[in-house]
Motif scaffolding. Structure first.
Motif, PDB file in Angstrom:
ATOM      1  N   LYS A  26      26.403 -23.909  27.261  1.00  0.00           N
ATOM      2  CA  LYS A  26      26.346 -23.040  26.085  1.00  0.00           C
ATOM      3  C   LYS A  26      27.268 -21.832  26.258  1.00  0.00           C
ATOM      4  CE  LYS A  26      24.866 -23.092  22.120  1.00  0.00           C
ATOM      5  NZ  LYS A  26      24.893 -24.233  21.211  1.00  0.00           N
ATOM      6  N   GLN A  29      30.674 -22.864  25.798  1.00  0.00           N
ATOM      7  CA  GLN A  29      30.964 -23.047  24.367  1.00  0.00           C
ATOM      8  C   GLN A  29      31.205 -21.702  23.679  1.00  0.00           C
ATOM      9  OE1 GLN A  29      27.693 -24.119  21.815  1.00  0.00           O
ATOM     10  NE2 GLN A  29      28.974 -25.479  20.587  1.00  0.00           N
ATOM     11  N   PHE A  30      30.341 -20.738  23.954  1.00  0.00           N
ATOM     12  CA  PHE A  30      30.549 -19.404  23.378  1.00  0.00           C
ATOM     13  C   PHE A  30      31.907 -18.860  23.815  1.00  0.00           C
ATOM     14  CE2 PHE A  30      25.739 -18.156  23.104  1.00  0.00           C
ATOM     15  CZ  PHE A  30      25.606 -18.986  22.011  1.00  0.00           C
ATOM     16  N   TRP A  31      32.196 -19.081  25.090  1.00  0.00           N
ATOM     17  CA  TRP A  31      33.400 -18.533  25.681  1.00  0.00           C
ATOM     18  C   TRP A  31      34.660 -19.094  25.032  1.00  0.00           C
ATOM     19  CZ3 TRP A  31      33.429 -14.974  29.800  1.00  0.00           C
ATOM     20  CH2 TRP A  31      34.695 -14.671  30.287  1.00  0.00           C
ATOM     21  N   SER A 140       8.282 -23.233  15.619  1.00  0.00           N
ATOM     22  CA  SER A 140       8.757 -22.943  16.981  1.00  0.00           C
ATOM     23  C   SER A 140       8.695 -21.448  17.299  1.00  0.00           C
ATOM     24  CB  SER A 140      10.183 -23.459  17.170  1.00  0.00           C
ATOM     25  OG  SER A 140      11.032 -22.905  16.199  1.00  0.00           O
ATOM     26  N   ASP A 141       8.820 -20.612  16.256  1.00  0.00           N
ATOM     27  CA  ASP A 141       8.757 -19.172  16.515  1.00  0.00           C
ATOM     28  C   ASP A 141       7.363 -18.764  16.998  1.00  0.00           C
ATOM     29  OD1 ASP A 141      11.428 -18.643  15.673  1.00  0.00           O
ATOM     30  OD2 ASP A 141      10.759 -18.903  13.607  1.00  0.00           O
ATOM     31  N   ILE A 207      18.217 -24.654  24.462  1.00  0.00           N
ATOM     32  CA  ILE A 207      18.218 -25.296  23.146  1.00  0.00           C
ATOM     33  C   ILE A 207      17.359 -24.531  22.154  1.00  0.00           C
ATOM     34  CG2 ILE A 207      18.698 -27.637  23.968  1.00  0.00           C
ATOM     35  CD1 ILE A 207      15.601 -28.127  23.586  1.00  0.00           C
ATOM     36  N   LYS A 209      15.944 -20.414  20.583  1.00  0.00           N
ATOM     37  CA  LYS A 209      16.436 -19.094  20.205  1.00  0.00           C
ATOM     38  C   LYS A 209      16.523 -18.145  21.399  1.00  0.00           C
ATOM     39  CE  LYS A 209      11.993 -17.129  18.835  1.00  0.00           C
ATOM     40  NZ  LYS A 209      11.284 -16.450  17.734  1.00  0.00           N
ATOM     41  N   LEU A 211      18.506 -18.347  23.384  1.00  0.00           N
ATOM     42  CA  LEU A 211      19.948 -18.174  23.540  1.00  0.00           C
ATOM     43  C   LEU A 211      20.429 -16.790  23.118  1.00  0.00           C
ATOM     44  CD1 LEU A 211      21.328 -21.599  22.350  1.00  0.00           C
ATOM     45  CD2 LEU A 211      21.537 -20.570  24.605  1.00  0.00           C
ATOM     46  N   HIS A 212      19.512 -15.997  22.556  1.00  0.00           N
ATOM     47  CA  HIS A 212      19.958 -14.638  22.232  1.00  0.00           C
ATOM     48  C   HIS A 212      20.334 -13.876  23.497  1.00  0.00           C
ATOM     49  CE1 HIS A 212      15.651 -13.941  23.107  1.00  0.00           C
ATOM     50  NE2 HIS A 212      15.970 -12.697  23.369  1.00  0.00           N
ATOM     51  N   GLY A 215      23.797 -14.782  24.011  1.00  0.00           N
ATOM     52  CA  GLY A 215      24.433 -14.573  22.709  1.00  0.00           C
ATOM     53  C   GLY A 215      24.856 -13.134  22.471  1.00  0.00           C
ATOM     54  N   ILE A 216      24.003 -12.210  22.851  1.00  0.00           N
ATOM     55  CA  ILE A 216      24.296 -10.813  22.536  1.00  0.00           C
ATOM     56  C   ILE A 216      25.628 -10.365  23.143  1.00  0.00           C
ATOM     57  CG2 ILE A 216      22.898  -9.917  24.463  1.00  0.00           C
ATOM     58  CD1 ILE A 216      22.243  -7.517  22.614  1.00  0.00           C
ATOM     59  N   PHE A 218      28.209 -12.122  23.520  1.00  0.00           N
ATOM     60  CA  PHE A 218      29.345 -12.757  22.859  1.00  0.00           C
ATOM     61  C   PHE A 218      29.465 -12.373  21.391  1.00  0.00           C
ATOM     62  CE2 PHE A 218      28.721 -15.431  26.545  1.00  0.00           C
ATOM     63  CZ  PHE A 218      30.021 -15.679  26.934  1.00  0.00           C
ATOM     64  N   SER A 219      28.591 -11.509  20.937  1.00  0.00           N
ATOM     65  CA  SER A 219      28.591 -11.166  19.523  1.00  0.00           C
ATOM     66  C   SER A 219      29.811 -10.307  19.175  1.00  0.00           C
ATOM     67  CB  SER A 219      27.300 -10.403  19.215  1.00  0.00           C
ATOM     68  OG  SER A 219      27.274 -10.071  17.864  1.00  0.00           O
ATOM     69  N   PRO A 220      30.734 -10.859  18.368  1.00  0.00           N
ATOM     70  CA  PRO A 220      31.980 -10.124  18.121  1.00  0.00           C
ATOM     71  C   PRO A 220      31.757  -8.800  17.399  1.00  0.00           C
ATOM     72  CG  PRO A 220      32.050 -12.330  17.127  1.00  0.00           C
ATOM     73  CD  PRO A 220      30.676 -12.131  17.648  1.00  0.00           C
TER      74      PRO A 220
ATOM     75  N   ARG B  66      33.818 -17.744  16.599  1.00  0.00           N
ATOM     76  CA  ARG B  66      32.760 -17.410  17.535  1.00  0.00           C
ATOM     77  C   ARG B  66      31.584 -16.752  16.812  1.00  0.00           C
ATOM     78  NH1 ARG B  66      34.309 -13.921  22.677  1.00  0.00           N
ATOM     79  NH2 ARG B  66      35.236 -15.865  23.386  1.00  0.00           N
ATOM     80  N   VAL B  70      27.882 -18.121  17.547  1.00  0.00           N
ATOM     81  CA  VAL B  70      26.941 -17.241  18.245  1.00  0.00           C
ATOM     82  C   VAL B  70      25.817 -16.795  17.307  1.00  0.00           C
ATOM     83  CG1 VAL B  70      26.714 -14.987  19.359  1.00  0.00           C
ATOM     84  CG2 VAL B  70      28.617 -16.481  19.963  1.00  0.00           C
ATOM     85  N   PHE B  71      26.158 -16.487  16.070  1.00  0.00           N
ATOM     86  CA  PHE B  71      25.133 -16.011  15.139  1.00  0.00           C
ATOM     87  C   PHE B  71      24.127 -17.116  14.816  1.00  0.00           C
ATOM     88  CE2 PHE B  71      28.279 -12.690  13.265  1.00  0.00           C
ATOM     89  CZ  PHE B  71      28.208 -11.981  14.442  1.00  0.00           C
ATOM     90  N   ASP B  73      23.176 -19.464  16.766  1.00  0.00           N
ATOM     91  CA  ASP B  73      22.324 -19.722  17.922  1.00  0.00           C
ATOM     92  C   ASP B  73      21.412 -18.560  18.299  1.00  0.00           C
ATOM     93  OD1 ASP B  73      23.009 -22.333  18.469  1.00  0.00           O
ATOM     94  OD2 ASP B  73      24.700 -21.811  19.752  1.00  0.00           O
ATOM     95  N   SER B  74      21.799 -17.338  17.957  1.00  0.00           N
ATOM     96  CA  SER B  74      21.142 -16.188  18.585  1.00  0.00           C
ATOM     97  C   SER B  74      19.995 -15.560  17.814  1.00  0.00           C
ATOM     98  CB  SER B  74      22.163 -15.091  18.866  1.00  0.00           C
ATOM     99  OG  SER B  74      23.188 -15.584  19.682  1.00  0.00           O
ATOM    100  N   CYS B  75      19.844 -15.895  16.561  1.00  0.00           N
ATOM    101  CA  CYS B  75      18.809 -15.195  15.780  1.00  0.00           C
ATOM    102  C   CYS B  75      17.424 -15.515  16.336  1.00  0.00           C
ATOM    103  CB  CYS B  75      18.884 -15.605  14.315  1.00  0.00           C
ATOM    104  SG  CYS B  75      17.569 -14.931  13.315  1.00  0.00           S
ATOM    105  N   LEU B 123       9.746 -28.800  13.634  1.00  0.00           N
ATOM    106  CA  LEU B 123       9.362 -27.737  14.559  1.00  0.00           C
ATOM    107  C   LEU B 123      10.275 -26.520  14.446  1.00  0.00           C
ATOM    108  CD1 LEU B 123       7.384 -27.211  16.963  1.00  0.00           C
ATOM    109  CD2 LEU B 123       9.231 -27.999  18.458  1.00  0.00           C
TER     110      LEU B 123
END
Ligand code: SF4
Ligand code: SF4
Lengths: 257, 533
Positions: A26, A29-31, A140-141, A207, A209, A211-212, A215-216, A218-220, B66, B70-71, B73-75, B123
């Motif tokens: 992941k 992929q972000f990279w 899932s949340d 797989i 959330k 991933l935050h 993610g943070i 990589f957030s542009p 990106r 990223v957005f 996936d990250s929320c 789910l």
């Protein structure tokens, strides 16, 4: 070794591998996904140092969240900060030898479990009772929160009630995982539930959330320097396209040459 | 579409509304037709295998941007952004909450591109892109003005504008474009501006304007040069400035400032548009094509400075994207960009905003004002989204907030800011940005304007504010339309340069002045400047 110990030992390695491989993929992929345009969001730092400071404030203090909603900030921050302290304290179990003295200082971190659980309960209540947040929640949340809650509560039960587990065994098991000297683990239910959910969480990290966490970074909108006029910012695909289309575009535009 | 709707009542305090599901359901704005679609490289109508095309396009976009990847996936569904969108606050429709809007896109992304969504769709809330979903996309992604307010408040900087741009690009790729944007882009790319004003019409307009100003100022010959080769400055401004109130009063202001500075400048008939709707539809290529026209104009006219007038997203595209798209700025390597680099005067920021320019002149004491000319006004400033959240001015942190206010305060005695949580980076959108400035979207425009109007009403009541200044053509047009709906005077919206224009002290016709009168300070400076250049 007992069957159950073998099972948990195997589960640990499987989860760990899934976690590491999944996260590496992941992050890769972000990279490699380019950010073709400069899109930082105000208040934007004009320098690289400014960006580093901004990211630190976001990661450590949850600055934007503080501006958005004090309740979510409070519960979210309590949970994350509590979790961090508790995790630091857990190092002692995985440390193969006698603990260096410095770890004595982490002893009070066990109380962070309360912060963590309070934070989680707060987040859960919001999710259930605030209409807007209920609207955006998927099963899932809730599930994620429930898992974390059970992990937190089962850990606290072992630490703060008379349901202690055999801490020596825990240490042997955990440090054994690290040093490949596998050992039996205690079989109290709350301990098993605790580590089972931790392993599951590890496995679904890449797989979900969760991933935050990578993610943070990589957030542009957060990590870009606002220097568009000074430095050209161009992605590989755009540059390639520019070179390929350069002639054609100038023609469409009626460039005489 | 032109159905009736209730105008929101302005509350004393802005409250988070209760959800009214489906209240903004609908068909969305008018759809674009073949005639406008094809020239932009999009299919004329919905293609047969549209689902596949859409999914493929989503895959392409997430690997090219990106932000999108990223957005998506990250929320964490924290909900912090849920009450930040003016369209949600004004309409109560839950799908106008930023995260819910993203989820229209994200649920399809999950279904097709993630493990969890493929195997456990229920789910994680993964959904198919079916006809209903597509309708929701078309409707609700055209209820987002891409104002980025939500991104300021998200802990991960998730910017719904990026997702809405991506969604619109996917829809364009399957042949479902929005008429307003795509028609306008066609005009900009062929005629040179969004209004479709051809060169002769533009020339006439400018001549009329010159006469008008000469009369009004008692003989000061302020010029509006068009296609003047070798001018120092090329001004790129939204074409609305040539046309209607309140925009044209801003153009009068620019002209007066240039005149007082004694600088040579020009407009271009080939690139007579600052606005770049390519951004609204999320298309890098279209945006680049539109921006290349400006590069070409700058090269052809051999100017050494490129300046941008009062237009919010034009300034964003210019400030943040021109260098990337066309090499206006520094560092591009293709032949034309390099030629431009050699030509541009790098003592100035390239491109420069007209506010930066006027601000600089004021700082250096090159302009004099009679502030009392604006004494009938109590002014407040509307930070336009794209300027406020996506650009900078003056190279100082927060310069985009400071410079316009400085300019206003230099020309007006009475200035008041609106409530803190509704200005600067937290500014509320006018409600008409992002390609929503079309009559078929009037309902959402009016509802979305509610939070801004609420803050305006507070300062109108408490501080007697009667003038709303802005530096964005879309804001100005939108406010002219929606102000009366909330019982405000539609003429209270003005350009910042209109305020400048009203207060600026113009030199009398130069020859007369030099002969008969002792020279004032301003003349000295003007003369010194002329000697320099
Ligand atoms: S604030 Fe950000 S993370 Fe939270 S729900 Fe909104 S988009 Fe998701
Ligand atoms: S970008 Fe603006 S209009 Fe779009 S969802 Fe965010 S706040 Fe609403």
């Amino acid at each position: 070794m007992s069957v159950i110990s073998i099972f948990f030992t195997a589960l640990f390695y499987i989860s760990l591998i899934v976690f590491l491989v999944g996260m590496a993929r992941k992050i890769y992929q972000f990279w490699i996904t380019p950010a073709p345009l400069k899109i930082p969001t105000a208040p934007t730092p004009l320098t690289q140092t400014g960006v580093v400071m901004r990211m630190m404030r976001e990661v450590v203090l949850f600055e934007s969240l503080f501006k958005s909603n004090k309740w979510i900030w409070l519960f979210g921050w309590l949970f994350h900060f509590g979790l961090l302290l508790v995790l630091i304290r857990h190092i002692r179990y995985f440390w193969p030898d006698d603990l260096p003295d410095i770890f004595l200082l982490t002893q009070p971190f066990k109380y962070a479990a309360f912060a963590m659980v309070i934070g989680l309960v707060g987040l859960m209540l919001r999710r259930i009772f605030v209409e807007r947040i209920r609207y955006i929640s998927a099963p899932s949340d809730y599930l994620m929160l429930i898992m974390l809650l059970i992990i937190g509560v089962s850990g606290a039960v072992m630490t703060f009630t008379s349901n202690h587990t055999d801490i020596i065994m825990v240490k042997e098991f955990a440090s054994g995982l690290v040093s490949f000297n596998w050992a039996n683990l205690p079989t109290e239910v709350h301990f098993l539930v605790h580590i089972f959910l931790v392993f599951v969480l590890m496995a679904i990290f890449p797989i979900s959330k969760l991933l935050h966490v990578p993610g943070i970074f990589f957030s542009p909108t957060l990590n870009q320097v606002d220097d568009a006029r000074l430095k050209r910012h161009i992605s590989p695909w755009a540059l390639k396209q520019e070179q390929e289309h350069a002639t054609r575009l100038e023609q469409t535009l009626g460039k005489d040459e | 579409m032109a159905k009736g709707f209730d105008i929101p009542v302005l509350p004393t305090y802005l409250e988070i509304p209760e959800l009214k599901e489906g209240i903004m359901d609908g068909e969305g704005p008018f759809k674009s037709v073949q005639e406008f679609q094809n020239p932009l490289g999009f299919p004329g109508e919905k293609v047969d295998n549209w689902q596949q095309v859409a999914i493929d396009k989503m895959g392409e976009l997430k690997s090219k941007y990106r932000s999108v990847q990223v957005f998506l996936d990250s929320c964490v569904k924290c909900g912090a952004c849920t009450d930040k969108c003016h369209y949600f606050l004004g309409s109560s429709d839950p799908k106008n909450m930023p995260v819910a809007r993203q989820d229209l896109f994200r649920s399809v992304y999950r279904r097709h591109f993630t493990f969890a969504g493929k195997y456990f769709p229920k789910l994680v809330g993964a959904k198919e892109l079916d006809d209903d979903m597509l309708d929701d996309w078309y409707n609700y992604f055209h209820q987002c003005s891409q104002c980025r307010r939500c991104s300021v408040f998200c802990p991960y900087g998730i910017d719904t504008a990026e997702i809405s741009m991506a969604a619109r690009e996917v829809m364009d790729a399957v042949g479902i474009g929005q008429k307003y944007c795509n028609q306008i882009l066609g005009k900009a790319l062929t005629i040179g501006n969004n209004l479709g004003l051809p060169e002769p019409a533009l020339r006439d307009t400018l001549l009329d304007l010159e006469e008008e100003i000469e009369e009004e100022t008692g003989g000061v010959a302020v010029k509006y040069p068009l296609d003047q080769k070798g001018a120092e400055i090329l001004l790129i401004t939204p074409s609305a400035d040539f046309f209607a109130e309140p925009h044209i009063d801003g153009l009068i202001g620019y002209g007066k400032v240039f005149h007082q500075d004694g600088v040579s400048w020009t407009l271009s008939s080939y690139a007579s548009e600052g606005a770049n709707f390519g951004m609204f539809i999320g298309s890098y290529d279209v945006m680049r094509k539109a921006a290349l026209r400006i590069r070409k104009a700058a090269l052809d006219l051999e100017v050494s400075r490129v300046m941008v007038g009062e237009c919010g997203h034009a300034w964003r595209v210019a400030y943040s994207f021109w260098n990337t798209l066309t090499g206006v700025g520094a560092g591009a390597t293709d032949e034309f960009a390099q030629k431009l680099q050699d030509q541009l005067d790098h003592r100035y920021p390239q491109p420069q905003h007209i506010i930066e320019y006027t601000h600089d002149l004021i700082q250096r004491g090159k302009l004099s004002f009679d502030k009392s000319a604006n004494d009938d006004r109590t002014v407040t400033f509307h930070d336009s989204c794209n300027v406020a959240r996506a650009t900078n001015m003056g190279g100082i942190p927060g310069g985009q907030f400071i410079l316009p206010r400085d300019v206003i305060k230099a020309v007006c005695n009475n200035y008041v800011d609106m409530e803190r949580s509704t200005i600067k980076e937290a500014t509320f959108c006018c409600g008409g940005g992002g390609g929503l400035l079309t009559d078929d979207l009037m309902e959402i425009r009016v509802k979305g304007a509610m939070p801004r109007m609420q803050a305006l009403k507070a300062v109108a009541k408490d501080n007697g504010v009667n003038t709303l200044a802005a530096i964005c053509a879309i804001c100005k047009s939108q406010f002219s339309k929606v102000l009366p709906k909330f019982d405000f005077d539609p003429y209270m919206i003005v350009s910042v340069h209109q305020l400048v224009s009203e207060a600026i002290i113009m030199d009398k016709p130069q020859i007369a002045v030099k002969k008969d009168q002792p020279q004032t300070n301003t003349d000295d400076v003007t003369l010194a400047e002329t000697a320099e250049t």
